[in-house]
Each structure stands twice: as C-alpha cells, then as structure tokens.
Design a protein around this motif. Sequence first.
Motif, PDB file in Angstrom:
ATOM      1  N   GLN A 432       0.806  -1.217   0.000  1.00 28.75           N
ATOM      2  CA  GLN A 432       0.000   0.000   0.000  1.00 28.75           C
ATOM      3  C   GLN A 432       0.846   1.278   0.000  1.00 28.75           C
ATOM      4  OE1 GLN A 432      -3.459  -0.127  -0.410  1.00 28.75           O
ATOM      5  NE2 GLN A 432      -2.695  -2.195  -0.847  1.00 28.75           N
ATOM      6  N   ARG A 433       2.134   1.140   0.219  1.00 28.49           N
ATOM      7  CA  ARG A 433       2.995   2.334   0.223  1.00 28.49           C
ATOM      8  C   ARG A 433       3.455   2.628  -1.206  1.00 28.49           C
ATOM      9  NH1 ARG A 433       3.977   4.036   5.283  1.00 28.49           N
ATOM     10  NH2 ARG A 433       3.512   2.579   6.965  1.00 28.49           N
ATOM     11  N   LYS A 434       2.472   3.051  -2.004  1.00 24.29           N
ATOM     12  CA  LYS A 434       2.680   3.246  -3.441  1.00 24.29           C
ATOM     13  C   LYS A 434       3.067   4.674  -3.798  1.00 24.29           C
ATOM     14  CE  LYS A 434      -0.989  -0.148  -4.328  1.00 24.29           C
ATOM     15  NZ  LYS A 434      -2.335  -0.350  -4.936  1.00 24.29           N
ATOM     16  N   VAL A 435       3.155   5.532  -2.793  1.00 22.78           N
ATOM     17  CA  VAL A 435       3.524   6.927  -3.043  1.00 22.78           C
ATOM     18  C   VAL A 435       4.854   6.966  -3.786  1.00 22.78           C
ATOM     19  CG1 VAL A 435       4.131   9.125  -1.944  1.00 22.78           C
ATOM     20  CG2 VAL A 435       2.302   7.711  -0.992  1.00 22.78           C
ATOM     21  N   TYR A 436       4.967   7.880  -4.734  1.00 21.96           N
ATOM     22  CA  TYR A 436       6.214   8.003  -5.497  1.00 21.96           C
ATOM     23  C   TYR A 436       7.392   8.185  -4.534  1.00 21.96           C
ATOM     24  CZ  TYR A 436       9.575   9.500  -9.019  1.00 21.96           C
ATOM     25  OH  TYR A 436      10.680   9.594  -9.838  1.00 21.96           O
ATOM     26  N   GLY A 437       8.385   7.316  -4.681  1.00 23.88           N
ATOM     27  CA  GLY A 437       9.528   7.342  -3.765  1.00 23.88           C
ATOM     28  C   GLY A 437       9.366   6.404  -2.593  1.00 23.88           C
ATOM     29  N   GLY A 438       8.249   5.670  -2.538  1.00 26.50           N
ATOM     30  CA  GLY A 438       7.966   4.785  -1.409  1.00 26.50           C
ATOM     31  C   GLY A 438       8.568   3.410  -1.586  1.00 26.50           C
ATOM     32  N   PRO A 439       8.369   2.528  -0.575  1.00 21.42           N
ATOM     33  CA  PRO A 439       9.041   1.222  -0.561  1.00 21.42           C
ATOM     34  C   PRO A 439       8.253   0.068  -1.169  1.00 21.42           C
ATOM     35  CG  PRO A 439       8.065   1.624   1.577  1.00 21.42           C
ATOM     36  CD  PRO A 439       7.753   2.831   0.731  1.00 21.42           C
ATOM     37  N   SER A 440       7.031   0.288  -1.651  1.00 17.76           N
ATOM     38  CA  SER A 440       6.299  -0.829  -2.240  1.00 17.76           C
ATOM     39  C   SER A 440       7.052  -1.332  -3.465  1.00 17.76           C
ATOM     40  CB  SER A 440       4.885  -0.408  -2.642  1.00 17.76           C
ATOM     41  OG  SER A 440       4.916   0.388  -3.810  1.00 17.76           O
ATOM     42  N   PRO A 441       6.963  -2.632  -3.764  1.00 16.48           N
ATOM     43  CA  PRO A 441       7.635  -3.149  -4.963  1.00 16.48           C
ATOM     44  C   PRO A 441       7.279  -2.354  -6.219  1.00 16.48           C
ATOM     45  CG  PRO A 441       6.859  -4.971  -3.619  1.00 16.48           C
ATOM     46  CD  PRO A 441       6.325  -3.716  -2.983  1.00 16.48           C
ATOM     47  N   GLU A 442       6.018  -1.979  -6.302  1.00 17.36           N
ATOM     48  CA  GLU A 442       5.571  -1.200  -7.464  1.00 17.36           C
ATOM     49  C   GLU A 442       6.282   0.152  -7.531  1.00 17.36           C
ATOM     50  OE1 GLU A 442       1.430   0.972  -8.911  1.00 17.36           O
ATOM     51  OE2 GLU A 442       1.333  -0.782  -7.587  1.00 17.36           O
ATOM     52  N   ALA A 443       6.371   0.840  -6.384  1.00 22.25           N
ATOM     53  CA  ALA A 443       7.020   2.152  -6.341  1.00 22.25           C
ATOM     54  C   ALA A 443       8.524   2.045  -6.567  1.00 22.25           C
ATOM     55  CB  ALA A 443       6.738   2.827  -4.999  1.00 22.25           C
ATOM     56  N   VAL A 444       9.145   0.975  -6.038  1.00 19.23           N
ATOM     57  CA  VAL A 444      10.591   0.811  -6.216  1.00 19.23           C
ATOM     58  C   VAL A 444      10.923   0.516  -7.676  1.00 19.23           C
ATOM     59  CG1 VAL A 444      12.617  -0.537  -5.557  1.00 19.23           C
ATOM     60  CG2 VAL A 444      10.939   0.109  -3.830  1.00 19.23           C
ATOM     61  N   LYS A 445      10.062  -0.239  -8.345  1.00 20.38           N
ATOM     62  CA  LYS A 445      10.270  -0.478  -9.783  1.00 20.38           C
ATOM     63  C   LYS A 445      10.301   0.843 -10.545  1.00 20.38           C
ATOM     64  CE  LYS A 445       8.195  -5.098 -10.236  1.00 20.38           C
ATOM     65  NZ  LYS A 445       7.041  -5.849 -10.813  1.00 20.38           N
ATOM     66  N   ILE A 446       9.381   1.730 -10.217  1.00 24.11           N
ATOM     67  CA  ILE A 446       9.341   3.049 -10.867  1.00 24.11           C
ATOM     68  C   ILE A 446      10.601   3.829 -10.524  1.00 24.11           C
ATOM     69  CG2 ILE A 446       8.135   5.269 -10.923  1.00 24.11           C
ATOM     70  CD1 ILE A 446       5.529   3.694 -10.405  1.00 24.11           C
ATOM     71  N   GLN A 447      10.997   3.750  -9.253  1.00 24.88           N
ATOM     72  CA  GLN A 447      12.208   4.445  -8.818  1.00 24.88           C
ATOM     73  C   GLN A 447      13.426   3.962  -9.607  1.00 24.88           C
ATOM     74  OE1 GLN A 447      15.071   4.726  -4.831  1.00 24.88           O
ATOM     75  NE2 GLN A 447      13.056   3.775  -4.687  1.00 24.88           N
ATOM     76  N   ILE A 448      13.526   2.658  -9.781  1.00 25.87           N
ATOM     77  CA  ILE A 448      14.663   2.091 -10.510  1.00 25.87           C
ATOM     78  C   ILE A 448      14.682   2.577 -11.954  1.00 25.87           C
ATOM     79  CG2 ILE A 448      15.586  -0.071 -11.456  1.00 25.87           C
ATOM     80  CD1 ILE A 448      14.761  -1.426  -8.830  1.00 25.87           C
ATOM     81  N   GLU A 449      13.543   2.535 -12.612  1.00 27.48           N
ATOM     82  CA  GLU A 449      13.486   2.971 -14.009  1.00 27.48           C
ATOM     83  C   GLU A 449      13.789   4.458 -14.143  1.00 27.48           C
ATOM     84  OE1 GLU A 449      13.349   0.956 -16.637  1.00 27.48           O
ATOM     85  OE2 GLU A 449      13.470  -0.579 -15.067  1.00 27.48           O
ATOM     86  N   ASP A 450      13.237   5.265 -13.263  1.00 25.55           N
ATOM     87  CA  ASP A 450      13.495   6.707 -13.313  1.00 25.55           C
ATOM     88  C   ASP A 450      14.962   7.011 -13.026  1.00 25.55           C
ATOM     89  OD1 ASP A 450      10.876   7.095 -13.903  1.00 25.55           O
ATOM     90  OD2 ASP A 450      10.322   8.077 -12.020  1.00 25.55           O
ATOM     91  N   THR A 451      15.541   6.253 -12.104  1.00 29.58           N
ATOM     92  CA  THR A 451      16.951   6.457 -11.769  1.00 29.58           C
ATOM     93  C   THR A 451      17.846   6.083 -12.940  1.00 29.58           C
ATOM     94  OG1 THR A 451      16.499   6.015  -9.432  1.00 29.58           O
ATOM     95  CG2 THR A 451      18.792   5.880 -10.136  1.00 29.58           C
TER      96      THR A 451
END
Length: 465
Positions: A432-451
């Motif tokens: 549920q911690r889907k906020v941009y920059g958060g620790p959910s797997p979904e959010a971390v995937k986005i973080q990785i791609e953006d990085t």
Amino acid sequence: MKMWSSRFKKELDNVANDFNSSIDVDYKMYKEDIKGSIAHATMLKNVGVITEDDFNKINEGLNSILSDIDSEKLEFNLNAEDIHMFIEEELTNRVGDPGKKLHTARSRNDQVAMDVKMYLKNKINILIEDLNKLIETLISVSEENLDTIMPGYTHMQVAQPVTFAHHVMAYVQMLSRDISRLIDCYNRMNENPLGSGALATTTYPIDRFETTKLLNFKKPTRNSMDSVSDRDFVAELNFDISMVMLHLSRFSEEITIWASQEFKFIELDDSYSTGSSIMPQKKNPDMAELIRGKSSRVFGNLMATLNLIKGLPLSYNKDLQEDKENIFDSIDTLEICLLVFNGMVKTLKVNSDNMREKAKKGFINATDLADYLVKKGLPFRDAYSVTGQLVSYCIDLSKALDDLSIEEFKKFSDKFEDDVYNFIDLDYILSQRKVYGGPSPEAVKIQIEDTKKYINSLNNTHKSN
C-alpha cells in the motif's frame, strides 16, 4: 645545473633541493605535460614564433620521450626539480637548441595549472565510470530483492517495514548525486590556463584559443592572475570525492552491522572477508571497515587543501606545489574503494528470512495500525493514543500486535474489526505504500526505471560536453 640558476652565484643546498623537488609526486602527469607541450609548440609554430623545422624536432623528441616512458625505457630522474623540468631537459638533450625554444611564451605556473586540470579531468571520467559500474551492481541487487522485507530504522530503532531494494536504492540516489557533482566539477575546471604565463601573459602573439581546442578544453580562462593561482577545482574535487567516500562509509557501516551475528541480514563472501589470528570462528567484514576508515584520510585531504589555499595572496605561490599529493591520494583511495566495494556487494548473500523475522518484531506495524483507525473515522491523535496503549499492553504480555485477538483489540476501541489483521500484515503494508519514492515493490520499480533514465541522461550530457 638548474635552468633558472644563471641569476644565482651558489648551487642550491642538497637538502633544500630535495625539499624543493616535487617529481616524486608530479611524475604522474607526464602524459599531460607532454601533450600540453606538443599543443604549445604547435601553436608557437602556427603564429610564427618557432619554425616548422624546430617544431618537427620538438614534436618528434616529445613523442619519443613519451614512448620511452611508457615502455619504461626511460626512468624518471628523481634529482630533477619537477616533471616539467625533467621533460624539458630530456628534450634538449635529444634535439638540442630547438628544445630550448619550447618554453617560449610559457611559465611553469600556467604549465602546471594546465597539467593538473588535464590529469584531473581524465581521473574524473574514470571515477564516473567506476561509479556507474557500482550503481549497476546496486540496481541489480535491488531488482532481485523487490519483495525482500526488512525493518527500516530511525535512531537505530525498528521503525517501519521497507524492502532491501528500497534501502539499497537510497544509496543509489546518493551515488547518482555524486556523479552529478563530479560532472559539475569537470565542467567548471574545463577552462584552459595555458598562455597566462607566470601571471601576466606574454608579449608574444600567442593564440590561446588554438591550444584550448588542441587540448580539448571548452574555453580559455578569462584572467591570467586567477588562472595560475586558482585551485578551486582541486578543493572542489576533493570535496566531491569526500562525499562519495562519506556515502561509501555510511553503507559500509550498515554492511558491518548487517553481517554481524546479532543481525545476520547478509553474509559476505569469503573473498571479501578475513579471519582472526586467534579466534578460528571469526569472519570479519574488514573490507567494509577499511573503506569506512579510509574516508577519514580523504576528509583530511580536503581540509588540508582548504587550509593550503586560504591565506595565499595573488598570484602563484610555491605553497601550491602541495596541492597535488592530497588530491592524487584522494583519487587513488576512492578508485580502490569503489573497486572493492563493488565486488563486495556483488558477491554478498541476502538472508531474506532473517530480515523478515526481524521486521515482525518491534511493533513495526504500529503506525499502520494507527492509520487503520484513522480510516475508520478516528482523529489521528486519538488513533495514535489508542495504538500507544495497545503497544504498552503487548509489551506487558510479551505479545506482538498480530497476536492479539479481536476481543483484545476492541477493549481499546470499538472501531476495530476483523479486517485489522489484513491491514497490519507486512506484505499488505508494503504493497500500500505506493507513493512516489515509497518502498512498495511497485514504487521501487518506478524508482529504478526513473533512476536509470536520470543517470543515462547525466552520462550522455557529460559525453556531449
């Protein structure tokens, strides 16, 4: 005999000569010195200061010196004053009078400033490449651990659940900022000081824009006095390297903690561990500890550089000879630390079961329990108070929040229902911690791609400059 000795009536004292000499440090810049001299000679020929024949002899002589040093046929003379004088003396020995013309319209002051900038620019590119390799490793580790739950800490106390991927990616953000800083430093130092002379240029009709182009600088420096006395770029690079070492040191501290018997979050590979001379059972994280320790010497180099510059009047002062040993040491230290750290992280084993088990303890889901009550209509401060009472209740009974029955929950608030158990489940909490920059797997995937995109953008921009 020194090339400058004609004004003097006595030879330099032997001890003073050794004290004055810097070739044991600045010999590293021989390639930059020779390349700069070839560019300077090319420009002198093109503006008519030296003849085509003189240039050809100078160019041939310098290239032969470079080849002989590279092949170790020619050894550095440690009795020489510095690398500049060594190369010029060797050139004159090989080609005669044309070699004596090379230093026309040039001082060692602008020569050394040019050499240092060229050397550091090259080293910055190597450091950026090494940082990119480490980031690739860390991103790979993150991609493999998107669902690896671990406790996040504040004050070194269990706080909230995160994933190992999210934790590792925090360091990727630090290292990406380090790359950005190194690129900025490179761009600021990418100005050519050659042609500034000792401090006031020259009466010869030299073309500083030509040497700038030949030496791959972006533009010539604007003020000749600043050109030969400026060491901002040395201090800035020392700071940038210190920041990388600071980040590696913080990460090394965590690796040391995680590898301990008390945590067992990771296991370091044998190839990056050492043992004890007296305790056979020991497996020590010496590589991480050494990196943590070496950060202090780099910080010291930064402070030494700042103290070196702070009291100098314009323009050049011999004090500036001391700038190279510190920055060269910082660069060499960071290079080996990046290499070792990369290998250490690439080969470590993640103990995901131990991480999850630790995350279950310490009431890591307390904040989410309070949020549950808020979503049921209770004001946050009231929800916070109820949760605090529940934590105290659990401590007295040596229970976790998950262990309580629904009846026990309802003793503290009638807002609790059976769905509370799903809400405080660790996997649910993270999902549920889907906020941009958060620790959910979904959010971390986005973080990785953006990085990845950000770092590619940094590297592409740097290559185009």
